[in-house]
Scaffold this active site. Sequence first.
Site, PDB file in Angstrom:
ATOM      1  N   ASP A 248       0.850  -1.203   0.000  1.00 45.67           N
ATOM      2  CA  ASP A 248       0.000   0.000   0.000  1.00 45.67           C
ATOM      3  C   ASP A 248       0.880   1.244   0.000  1.00 45.67           C
ATOM      4  O   ASP A 248       1.946   1.249   0.627  1.00 45.67           O
ATOM      5  CB  ASP A 248      -0.917  -0.010   1.244  1.00 45.67           C
ATOM      6  CG  ASP A 248      -2.178   0.796   1.033  1.00 45.67           C
ATOM      7  OD1 ASP A 248      -2.073   2.016   0.814  1.00 45.67           O
ATOM      8  OD2 ASP A 248      -3.271   0.198   1.065  1.00 45.67           O
TER       9      ASP A 248
ATOM     10  N   ALA B 175      -2.236   6.150  -0.158  1.00 45.18           N
ATOM     11  CA  ALA B 175      -2.873   7.261  -0.881  1.00 45.18           C
ATOM     12  C   ALA B 175      -4.231   7.575  -0.258  1.00 45.18           C
ATOM     13  O   ALA B 175      -4.568   8.736  -0.022  1.00 45.18           O
ATOM     14  CB  ALA B 175      -3.048   6.902  -2.358  1.00 45.18           C
ATOM     15  N   THR B 176      -5.015   6.539  -0.016  1.00 45.87           N
ATOM     16  CA  THR B 176      -6.310   6.724   0.656  1.00 45.87           C
ATOM     17  C   THR B 176      -6.426   5.800   1.866  1.00 45.87           C
ATOM     18  O   THR B 176      -7.341   5.962   2.668  1.00 45.87           O
ATOM     19  CB  THR B 176      -7.492   6.418  -0.296  1.00 45.87           C
ATOM     20  OG1 THR B 176      -7.338   5.080  -0.795  1.00 45.87           O
ATOM     21  CG2 THR B 176      -7.523   7.385  -1.465  1.00 45.87           C
TER      22      THR B 176
ATOM     23  N   ILE C 235       1.757   0.514  -6.629  1.00 50.44           N
ATOM     24  CA  ILE C 235       1.533  -0.439  -7.727  1.00 50.44           C
ATOM     25  C   ILE C 235       1.919   0.148  -9.088  1.00 50.44           C
ATOM     26  O   ILE C 235       2.025  -0.577 -10.062  1.00 50.44           O
ATOM     27  CB  ILE C 235       0.080  -0.977  -7.783  1.00 50.44           C
ATOM     28  CG1 ILE C 235      -0.941   0.148  -7.879  1.00 50.44           C
ATOM     29  CG2 ILE C 235      -0.197  -1.877  -6.588  1.00 50.44           C
ATOM     30  CD1 ILE C 235      -2.350  -0.328  -8.237  1.00 50.44           C
TER      31      ILE C 235
ATOM     32  N   TYR D 249     -13.476   6.445 -14.009  1.00 47.78           N
ATOM     33  CA  TYR D 249     -13.314   5.331 -13.065  1.00 47.78           C
ATOM     34  C   TYR D 249     -13.898   4.050 -13.651  1.00 47.78           C
ATOM     35  O   TYR D 249     -13.275   2.983 -13.606  1.00 47.78           O
ATOM     36  CB  TYR D 249     -13.996   5.675 -11.734  1.00 47.78           C
ATOM     37  CG  TYR D 249     -14.057   4.526 -10.757  1.00 47.78           C
ATOM     38  CD1 TYR D 249     -12.921   4.104 -10.069  1.00 47.78           C
ATOM     39  CD2 TYR D 249     -15.260   3.846 -10.510  1.00 47.78           C
ATOM     40  CE1 TYR D 249     -12.977   3.039  -9.165  1.00 47.78           C
ATOM     41  CE2 TYR D 249     -15.315   2.788  -9.609  1.00 47.78           C
ATOM     42  CZ  TYR D 249     -14.175   2.390  -8.946  1.00 47.78           C
ATOM     43  OH  TYR D 249     -14.232   1.335  -8.056  1.00 47.78           O
TER      44      TYR D 249
ATOM     45  N   ASN E  99     -27.915  13.484  -2.500  1.00 40.79           N
ATOM     46  CA  ASN E  99     -27.933  13.964  -3.883  1.00 40.79           C
ATOM     47  C   ASN E  99     -29.261  13.558  -4.511  1.00 40.79           C
ATOM     48  O   ASN E  99     -29.551  12.376  -4.617  1.00 40.79           O
ATOM     49  CB  ASN E  99     -26.792  13.344  -4.707  1.00 40.79           C
ATOM     50  CG  ASN E  99     -25.430  13.710  -4.150  1.00 40.79           C
ATOM     51  OD1 ASN E  99     -25.204  14.841  -3.745  1.00 40.79           O
ATOM     52  ND2 ASN E  99     -24.526  12.741  -4.114  1.00 40.79           N
TER      53      ASN E  99
ATOM     54  N   ARG F 106     -25.771  13.828  -8.829  1.00 34.85           N
ATOM     55  CA  ARG F 106     -24.336  13.900  -9.096  1.00 34.85           C
ATOM     56  C   ARG F 106     -24.024  13.354 -10.486  1.00 34.85           C
ATOM     57  O   ARG F 106     -24.621  12.354 -10.906  1.00 34.85           O
ATOM     58  CB  ARG F 106     -23.635  13.045  -8.052  1.00 34.85           C
ATOM     59  CG  ARG F 106     -22.337  13.560  -7.564  1.00 34.85           C
ATOM     60  CD  ARG F 106     -21.840  12.727  -6.422  1.00 34.85           C
ATOM     61  NE  ARG F 106     -21.827  11.296  -6.725  1.00 34.85           N
ATOM     62  CZ  ARG F 106     -21.204  10.389  -5.985  1.00 34.85           C
ATOM     63  NH1 ARG F 106     -20.556  10.751  -4.915  1.00 34.85           N
ATOM     64  NH2 ARG F 106     -21.219   9.116  -6.314  1.00 34.85           N
TER      65      ARG F 106
HETATM   66  N1  LIG Z   1     -15.954   0.396  -1.570  1.00 37.20           N
HETATM   67  C1  LIG Z   1     -16.761   0.093  -2.566  1.00 37.20           C
HETATM   68  O1  LIG Z   1     -17.985   0.222  -2.461  1.00 37.20           O
HETATM   69  C2  LIG Z   1     -16.211  -0.437  -3.860  1.00 37.20           C
HETATM   70  C3  LIG Z   1     -17.108  -0.721  -4.909  1.00 37.20           C
HETATM   71  C4  LIG Z   1     -16.600  -1.219  -6.094  1.00 37.20           C
HETATM   72  C5  LIG Z   1     -15.249  -1.456  -6.227  1.00 37.20           C
HETATM   73  N2  LIG Z   1     -14.395  -1.137  -5.202  1.00 37.20           N
HETATM   74  C6  LIG Z   1     -12.975  -1.372  -5.383  1.00 37.20           C
HETATM   75  O2  LIG Z   1     -12.483  -2.082  -4.256  1.00 37.20           O
HETATM   76  C7  LIG Z   1     -11.132  -1.740  -4.015  1.00 37.20           C
HETATM   77  C8  LIG Z   1     -10.937  -1.324  -2.574  1.00 37.20           C
HETATM   78  O3  LIG Z   1     -11.767  -0.202  -2.319  1.00 37.20           O
HETATM   79  P1  LIG Z   1     -11.919   0.461  -0.881  1.00 37.20           P
HETATM   80  O4  LIG Z   1     -13.319   0.907  -0.764  1.00 37.20           O
HETATM   81  O5  LIG Z   1     -11.336  -0.400   0.146  1.00 37.20           O
HETATM   82  O6  LIG Z   1     -11.036   1.775  -1.077  1.00 37.20           O
HETATM   83  P2  LIG Z   1      -9.840   2.365  -0.190  1.00 37.20           P
HETATM   84  O7  LIG Z   1      -9.522   3.687  -0.789  1.00 37.20           O
HETATM   85  O8  LIG Z   1     -10.192   2.313   1.251  1.00 37.20           O
HETATM   86  O9  LIG Z   1      -8.673   1.326  -0.472  1.00 37.20           O
HETATM   87  C9  LIG Z   1      -7.816   1.397  -1.572  1.00 37.20           C
HETATM   88  C10 LIG Z   1      -6.419   1.162  -1.058  1.00 37.20           C
HETATM   89  O10 LIG Z   1      -5.503   1.178  -2.182  1.00 37.20           O
HETATM   90  C11 LIG Z   1      -4.366   1.946  -1.808  1.00 37.20           C
HETATM   91  N3  LIG Z   1      -3.742   2.501  -3.021  1.00 37.20           N
HETATM   92  C12 LIG Z   1      -4.232   3.479  -3.826  1.00 37.20           C
HETATM   93  N4  LIG Z   1      -3.358   3.748  -4.805  1.00 37.20           N
HETATM   94  C13 LIG Z   1      -2.311   2.913  -4.623  1.00 37.20           C
HETATM   95  C14 LIG Z   1      -1.080   2.726  -5.298  1.00 37.20           C
HETATM   96  N5  LIG Z   1      -0.768   3.479  -6.369  1.00 37.20           N
HETATM   97  N6  LIG Z   1      -0.216   1.800  -4.846  1.00 37.20           N
HETATM   98  C15 LIG Z   1      -0.514   1.056  -3.725  1.00 37.20           C
HETATM   99  N7  LIG Z   1      -1.655   1.206  -3.041  1.00 37.20           N
HETATM  100  C16 LIG Z   1      -2.541   2.119  -3.483  1.00 37.20           C
HETATM  101  C17 LIG Z   1      -4.911   3.020  -0.907  1.00 37.20           C
HETATM  102  O11 LIG Z   1      -3.932   3.658  -0.113  1.00 37.20           O
HETATM  103  C18 LIG Z   1      -5.942   2.250  -0.092  1.00 37.20           C
HETATM  104  O12 LIG Z   1      -5.348   1.660   1.048  1.00 37.20           O
HETATM  105  C19 LIG Z   1     -10.783  -0.686  -5.050  1.00 37.20           C
HETATM  106  O13 LIG Z   1     -10.181  -1.324  -6.146  1.00 37.20           O
HETATM  107  C20 LIG Z   1     -12.126  -0.126  -5.449  1.00 37.20           C
HETATM  108  O14 LIG Z   1     -12.110   0.418  -6.751  1.00 37.20           O
HETATM  109  C21 LIG Z   1     -14.849  -0.634  -4.022  1.00 37.20           C
END
Ligand SMILES: NC(=O)c1ccc[n+]([C@@H]2O[C@H](COP(=O)([O-])OP(=O)(O)OC[C@H]3O[C@@H](n4cnc5c(N)ncnc54)[C@H](O)[C@@H]3O)[C@@H](O)[C@H]2O)c1
Length: 328
Positions: A38, A41-42, A64, A151, A212, A286
């Site tokens: 990780d 970033a978020t 990544i 996205y 929204n 939105r």
């Molecule tokens: N939460 C949802 O409802 C949802 C729905 C559909 C898909 N997703 C997908 O599920 C996955 C996880 O989502 P989440 O809700 O836990 O989001 P999140 O933002 O909490 O987790 C994403 C993680 O990826 C890490 N990250 C971002 N860019 C990176 C990079 N360049 N290198 C290494 N790490 C990196 C962030 O730091 C974070 O820890 C994502 O791929 C998201 O697109 C989530």
Amino acid sequence: MSRILENKKVLVTGGAGFIGSNLCEKLLTQNNHVVCLDNFATGKRENIAPFLSHENFTLIEGDIRNINDCTKAVDGVEVVLHQAALGSVPRSIKDPITSNEVNVSGFLNVLIAARDNGVKRIIYAASSSTYGDSTNLPKVEDVIGKPLSPYAITKYVNELYADVFAKLYDMQIIGLRYFNVFGRRQDPDGAYAAVIPKFVKSLINHESPTVNGDGTYSRDFTYIDNVVQANELAATTDKLNAINTVYNVAFGERTTLNELIGYLQRYLSDFDAEIANVEIKHGPERAGDIPHSLASIAKAEERLGYQPKYNIKSGLKEAIGWYWENLK
Ligand SMILES: NC(=O)c1ccc[n+]([C@@H]2O[C@H](COP(=O)([O-])OP(=O)(O)OC[C@H]3O[C@@H](n4cnc5c(N)ncnc54)[C@H](O)[C@@H]3O)[C@@H](O)[C@H]2O)c1
């Protein structure tokens, strides 16, 4: 009985994020060695703080977008659960280049590192956004529309790459199209926060949440433990027709935003009766949002044996104590 992922070396990319940290937590209880890649970033350090002292947990702080970081992370790994990405439709509308670099080029790096280091199986986070402008309900995996955001494009490109890599390089890759996941450790803050933790935080603080539109839009809200189950099933299936494909991961029911707010006010009122009286505001719809989303989970049920245990109400009841303790 659900199959569990145990006694393996597993890489969770994005392991410090909401979904990733829940995966890490579960895997550590089942004697796996968990590698978390990780770049924060978020994701948050506090999400993985309890695991850092665990002898079977390794944190690789890396990106990544850097193939060397990916190569280091897959060393000796049997299964990759790829969650790292920049989520959020509005974020991608504001900055499509960065979303593309992380979600597409980063994904490609993970695939290549896995291919070149003999990783047996890759499960990756796909998204319900891939259904785009399709108005069919419920959503079935084979019928998608045109993407409505950068996205959504990135997540669909992941599916295309996964399909091609599986065929060209004889890899085992499964995509899980998550539908509006919620639960403990989901970030309530910032412009790109998901709706449930954002509403919860507002309500707990007696601030009016802004919906929204008129609140009649609906979603198939999916509790995190259902998502963890789907990942474990995908990682452990030995059925040939279950691999190299994509699945909806949802509960299979839809809930309007107005209903959601009603549940939240009701459950949070057990902690603070005043929350029932917090006024709800309505803003404009939105960009990039579709009115309704509902998954058919038949394919995951049939091929993976997926049986989601939590609907929106039981999921919220599970999470509500965490919300109250952590979002005050
Ligand atoms: N939460 C949802 O409802 C949802 C729905 C559909 C898909 N997703 C997908 O599920 C996955 C996880 O989502 P989440 O809700 O836990 O989001 P999140 O933002 O909490 O987790 C994403 C993680 O990826 C890490 N990250 C971002 N860019 C990176 C990079 N360049 N290198 C290494 N790490 C990196 C962030 O730091 C974070 O820890 C994502 O791929 C998201 O697109 C989530």
